[in-house]
Design a protein around this motif. Structure first.
Motif, PDB file in Angstrom:
ATOM      1  N   ARG A  58      11.476   7.141  -0.927  1.00  0.00           N
ATOM      2  CA  ARG A  58       9.896   6.160  -1.064  1.00  0.00           C
ATOM      3  C   ARG A  58      10.069   5.441  -0.407  1.00  0.00           C
ATOM      4  NH1 ARG A  58      11.383   7.478  -7.209  1.00  0.00           N
ATOM      5  NH2 ARG A  58      10.142   8.778  -7.916  1.00  0.00           N
ATOM      6  N   ALA A  59      11.208   4.874  -0.075  1.00  0.00           N
ATOM      7  CA  ALA A  59      11.144   3.660   0.626  1.00  0.00           C
ATOM      8  C   ALA A  59      10.129   3.279   2.291  1.00  0.00           C
ATOM      9  CB  ALA A  59      12.505   2.685   0.825  1.00  0.00           C
ATOM     10  N   TYR A  60      11.289   4.504   1.892  1.00  0.00           N
ATOM     11  CA  TYR A  60      10.554   4.964   4.038  1.00  0.00           C
ATOM     12  C   TYR A  60       9.719   5.853   3.903  1.00  0.00           C
ATOM     13  CZ  TYR A  60      11.481   8.106   8.123  1.00  0.00           C
ATOM     14  OH  TYR A  60      10.924   8.865   9.260  1.00  0.00           O
ATOM     15  N   TYR A  61       8.608   6.308   2.955  1.00  0.00           N
ATOM     16  CA  TYR A  61       7.884   7.118   3.341  1.00  0.00           C
ATOM     17  C   TYR A  61       6.770   5.073   3.058  1.00  0.00           C
ATOM     18  CZ  TYR A  61       3.851   9.623   1.401  1.00  0.00           C
ATOM     19  OH  TYR A  61       2.560  10.090   0.819  1.00  0.00           O
ATOM     20  N   GLY A  62       7.281   5.325   2.091  1.00  0.00           N
ATOM     21  CA  GLY A  62       6.113   4.142   2.137  1.00  0.00           C
ATOM     22  C   GLY A  62       5.802   3.345   2.789  1.00  0.00           C
ATOM     23  N   PHE A  63       7.218   2.270   3.504  1.00  0.00           N
ATOM     24  CA  PHE A  63       6.724   1.990   4.802  1.00  0.00           C
ATOM     25  C   PHE A  63       6.009   2.629   5.954  1.00  0.00           C
ATOM     26  CE2 PHE A  63       8.465   1.783   9.056  1.00  0.00           C
ATOM     27  CZ  PHE A  63       8.814   0.215   9.073  1.00  0.00           C
ATOM     28  N   TYR A  90       0.498  -0.991   0.198  1.00  0.00           N
ATOM     29  CA  TYR A  90      -0.175   0.160   0.428  1.00  0.00           C
ATOM     30  C   TYR A  90       0.791   1.050   0.534  1.00  0.00           C
ATOM     31  CZ  TYR A  90      -4.095  -2.042  -0.174  1.00  0.00           C
ATOM     32  OH  TYR A  90      -5.864  -3.020  -0.319  1.00  0.00           O
ATOM     33  N   GLY A  91       1.979   1.072   1.043  1.00  0.00           N
ATOM     34  CA  GLY A  91       2.597   2.235   0.629  1.00  0.00           C
ATOM     35  C   GLY A  91       3.254   3.028  -0.876  1.00  0.00           C
ATOM     36  N   HIS A  92       3.476   1.473  -1.327  1.00  0.00           N
ATOM     37  CA  HIS A  92       4.584   1.209  -2.988  1.00  0.00           C
ATOM     38  C   HIS A  92       3.286   1.785  -3.423  1.00  0.00           C
ATOM     39  CE1 HIS A  92       6.091   0.801  -6.952  1.00  0.00           C
ATOM     40  NE2 HIS A  92       5.046   0.666  -7.203  1.00  0.00           N
ATOM     41  N   ILE A  93       2.044   1.824  -3.496  1.00  0.00           N
ATOM     42  CA  ILE A  93       0.646   2.458  -3.964  1.00  0.00           C
ATOM     43  C   ILE A  93       0.774   3.786  -4.203  1.00  0.00           C
ATOM     44  CG2 ILE A  93      -1.310   1.548  -5.003  1.00  0.00           C
ATOM     45  CD1 ILE A  93      -1.177  -1.027  -4.454  1.00  0.00           C
ATOM     46  N   LEU A  94       0.813   4.401  -2.948  1.00  0.00           N
ATOM     47  CA  LEU A  94       0.337   5.409  -2.798  1.00  0.00           C
ATOM     48  C   LEU A  94       1.482   6.317  -3.553  1.00  0.00           C
ATOM     49  CD1 LEU A  94      -1.262   5.490   0.723  1.00  0.00           C
ATOM     50  CD2 LEU A  94      -2.194   5.721  -1.263  1.00  0.00           C
ATOM     51  N   ASN A  95       2.884   5.723  -2.762  1.00  0.00           N
ATOM     52  CA  ASN A  95       3.610   6.038  -3.586  1.00  0.00           C
ATOM     53  C   ASN A  95       3.645   6.953  -5.472  1.00  0.00           C
ATOM     54  OD1 ASN A  95       5.861   7.260  -2.068  1.00  0.00           O
ATOM     55  ND2 ASN A  95       6.750   5.318  -2.210  1.00  0.00           N
ATOM     56  N   GLU A  96       3.627   5.966  -5.827  1.00  0.00           N
ATOM     57  CA  GLU A  96       3.443   5.622  -7.307  1.00  0.00           C
ATOM     58  C   GLU A  96       2.159   6.478  -7.603  1.00  0.00           C
ATOM     59  OE1 GLU A  96       3.683   1.521  -9.043  1.00  0.00           O
ATOM     60  OE2 GLU A  96       3.265   2.819 -11.176  1.00  0.00           O
ATOM     61  N   LEU A  97       0.710   6.423  -6.619  1.00  0.00           N
ATOM     62  CA  LEU A  97       0.008   6.965  -7.367  1.00  0.00           C
ATOM     63  C   LEU A  97       0.188   8.662  -7.168  1.00  0.00           C
ATOM     64  CD1 LEU A  97      -1.534   4.616  -8.992  1.00  0.00           C
ATOM     65  CD2 LEU A  97      -3.727   5.124  -7.233  1.00  0.00           C
ATOM     66  N   GLN A  98       0.837   8.766  -5.981  1.00  0.00           N
ATOM     67  CA  GLN A  98       1.052  10.257  -6.631  1.00  0.00           C
ATOM     68  C   GLN A  98       1.575  11.115  -7.083  1.00  0.00           C
ATOM     69  OE1 GLN A  98       2.320  11.666  -2.571  1.00  0.00           O
ATOM     70  NE2 GLN A  98       0.685   9.880  -1.384  1.00  0.00           N
ATOM     71  N   GLU A  99       2.647  10.401  -8.003  1.00  0.00           N
ATOM     72  CA  GLU A  99       3.742  11.009  -8.939  1.00  0.00           C
ATOM     73  C   GLU A  99       2.491  10.202 -10.334  1.00  0.00           C
ATOM     74  OE1 GLU A  99       7.653   9.965  -8.401  1.00  0.00           O
ATOM     75  OE2 GLU A  99       7.023  10.248  -6.118  1.00  0.00           O
ATOM     76  N   TYR A 100       1.766   9.966 -10.753  1.00  0.00           N
ATOM     77  CA  TYR A 100       1.275   9.155 -11.789  1.00  0.00           C
ATOM     78  C   TYR A 100       0.580  10.030 -12.329  1.00  0.00           C
ATOM     79  CZ  TYR A 100      -1.848   6.043 -14.813  1.00  0.00           C
ATOM     80  OH  TYR A 100      -2.452   5.621 -15.400  1.00  0.00           O
ATOM     81  N   ILE A 101       0.162  10.521 -13.539  1.00  0.00           N
ATOM     82  CA  ILE A 101      -0.540  11.795 -14.869  1.00  0.00           C
ATOM     83  C   ILE A 101      -0.433  10.614 -15.329  1.00  0.00           C
ATOM     84  CG2 ILE A 101      -0.286  13.424 -15.633  1.00  0.00           C
ATOM     85  CD1 ILE A 101       1.486  14.679 -13.312  1.00  0.00           C
ATOM     86  N   VAL A 102      -1.829  10.468 -16.511  1.00  0.00           N
ATOM     87  CA  VAL A 102      -2.001  10.194 -17.267  1.00  0.00           C
ATOM     88  C   VAL A 102      -1.707  10.496 -18.261  1.00  0.00           C
ATOM     89  CG1 VAL A 102      -4.489   9.173 -18.901  1.00  0.00           C
ATOM     90  CG2 VAL A 102      -4.393  10.128 -16.325  1.00  0.00           C
ATOM     91  N   ASP A 103      -1.028  11.741 -19.481  1.00  0.00           N
ATOM     92  CA  ASP A 103      -0.498  11.700 -20.173  1.00  0.00           C
ATOM     93  C   ASP A 103       1.205  11.900 -20.199  1.00  0.00           C
ATOM     94  OD1 ASP A 103       0.730  12.184 -22.728  1.00  0.00           O
ATOM     95  OD2 ASP A 103      -1.082  13.845 -23.160  1.00  0.00           O
TER      96      ASP A 103
END
Lengths: 231, 231
Positions: free
Chosen positions: B148-153, A155-168
């Motif tokens: 990212r690792a830290y924050y995600g954790f 879940y941490g990773h998903i939150l991380n990635e989605l925060q920087e995710y933009i469609v285009d």
DNA sequence: GCCTAGAGTCTACGGTGTAGATGCATTCGG
DNA sequence: CCGAATGCATCTACACCGTAGACTCTAGGC
């Protein structure tokens, strides 16, 4: 018969059908676009009729999270638990990317409902992963800890990635640069300097790397019989 | 003067004051209790007047997350970066426990706003932790990965812990048992068996253990100069 | 004393979730 | 075959929401 759509509106619905079009609505227009009236008109039904399939709006949201989590396949008897955990991680990531608008639900709904009272569908992954780990040889106690570490990381990773995710992706760089340029240079030097690195973030690779580290740690703890790490 | 409350209502407000009572409202009655009208009456002011201090409701929510994150102290020049990261982790955990109702905001708001356009206050932790890591000797690139690792954790842990968090520990066991008893035994054997373990979850210890593992991994990567793990 | 600018207030509009009454159709008992 | 009953669909209505726009009032400058 050529159009099994909503045109002949006398067909009887069922909960799943309602939830499915609710999900479509959320996917395409966002969470706050989902209202009883909007959903009713998407189904060409009276909004009040929907209360036959969901007790209230909250229940509707729960149903959506349940529906989405059901897209996740888990095989608790697979002997190769590491491969299984790795695959699930990637699947969940893709699921989040497929339904970015419901991720807030995934993350938020459980916070307001005690564990035991949650929709059964949302507890299934927990149960099955516990099963997988116990099958793999972890003591039940440790299995719970391992699950927490795994789930927390995911879940941490998903939150991380989605925060920087933009469609285009075209727009991505532009927006990012634009936004970061807005930051006062003296207060945010590091963030501004790292703009290009932020722009090309390979979520899949990063997830896979992290999972590898986690799994190797877990495997070691399994063979040496020590306690599992925290999450 | 004896009561600098809302009684003599002609005092001029400021944004911070508005946000602070908004936060109180959220803390005590939950997120959905926060409406312009409700907040207006808590401040004994016309609801419309609040638009002087927040452009709209979304901006109000952003302001609250900013306010809460400002409770977090970070010293980016501390030479002992490991101790610093450990302390921040514990502080953030306590902050989440202090304001459980705003955790959804912390987690959700960034998902709907591109990084560069977020309120500055919410970017401060990111910037400062990057500074801390770079100061500690990480290459800027790696600092980002480490962050990212830290924050995600961290966020993963907080979500984990808050899901099982119930105010009254007496009630905790009761509710948990109650809820789990509701689960069909044949579908959820593991979950039911683990009920007692679920009940006494020591979040602080678990966080600290996890942080130790993470930090030792990072320290090793720092000295050997390898790339940092993913998050 | 008057004018202006700005803050504070009020009203109103279009939306929301949902309780409760009402209409309708279908099925069952006789 | 008819009447009653039963359940579903629909309608109306209420209390609340965010907020645009007009209005009032107050304080300060000339």
């Amino acid at each position: 018969m050529s159009a099994p759509q909503e045109t002949d509106s006398r067909r009887r619905l069922n909960r799943e059908e309602v939830l499915r079009t609710a999900l479509e609505l959320v996917d395409s227009e966002g969470l706050e676009a989902l209202s009883m009236r909007r959903l009713g008109q998407a189904l060409d039904r009276d909004p009040m009729g929907l209360y036959r399939y969901a007790a209230n709006r909250a229940d509707l949201l729960d149903g959506i999270t349940e529906l989405v989590l059901n897209e996740l396949a888990i095989f608790p008897t697979d002997p190769d638990w590491q491969a299984q955990l790795r695959r699930i991680a990637h699947d969940l990531r893709l699921l989040a990317l497929r339904h970015p608008n419901v991720v807030p639900l995934l993350v938020t709904r459980p916070l307001s409902t005690p564990l035991g009272l949650r929709p059964l569908g949302t507890l299934r992954p927990l149960e099955q992963i516990l099963g997988l780990l116990i099958e793999a040889g972890f003591a039940p106690n440790d299995a719970l800890h391992v699950y927490r570490a795994y789930y927390g990381f995911l879940y941490g990773h998903i939150l991380n990635e989605l925060q920087e995710y933009i469609v285009d992706p075209e727009e991505n760089v532009a927006l990012l640069r634009l936004g970061l340029h807005r930051l006062p240079a003296r207060d945010f030097p590091n963030l501004r300097e790292l703009a290009p690195v932020l722009a090309d973030y390979d979520g899949e690779a990063e997830l896979d790397e992290g999972i590898s580290i986690l799994l190797s740690g877990l495997a070691e703890r399994l063979t040496t019989g020590k306690e599992a790490p925290a999450g």
